[in-house]
Design a protein around this motif. Structure first.
Motif: not given
Length: 123
Positions: A18-21, A27-29, A32-36
């Motif tokens: 669960i911690d890994l997920a 990291a993905e979020e 995404f925020r950096a791109k936005v």
């Protein structure tokens, strides 16, 4: 080469999975925020540059004036052509009467509608 029926274990406990997920999702979020944010900064930069483009140079004013004059000339030309066409259509009905008059007299009619005297040469 024996067949191993033993399942592979990548994570020791469910909490670690669960911690890994969660870390992968975080990291993905962030990506995404950096791109936005980059997209928003580009959009705001374009708005600033578009405000600067509204300053009209004399060359642009001249080009617009030339285009307006050309459009007006084209419109006048179309109107003239329409008037010519209407005049031609209205005289088309009266051509028979005008032909009989020109045949009997010493006059002839040109394409533009002008009446000229016939010229006769002896010689």
């Amino acid at each position: 080469m024996g067949n191993n029926n033993k399942t592979k274990i990548f994570v020791e406990s469910k909490d670690a999975a669960i911690d890994l997920a969660k870390s992968v999702a975080h990291a993905e979020e962030q990506k995404f925020r950096a791109k936005v944010q980059a997209h928003q900064s580009k959009a705001s930069a374009q708005e600033i540059s578009s405000e600067q483009k509204h300053k009209v140079t004399s060359k642009a004013r001249l080009e617009r004036a030339k285009a307006a004059v050309a459009a007006q000339a084209a419109r006048a030309k179309r109107d003239k052509a329409k008037l010519r066409k209407k005049a031609k259509a209205s005289t088309a009905g009266g051509d028979d009467a005008s032909k009989s008059q020109t045949d009997s007299g010493d006059m002839c009619q040109t394409r533009t509608g002008e009446v000229l005297k016939k010229r006769v040469t002896f010689g």
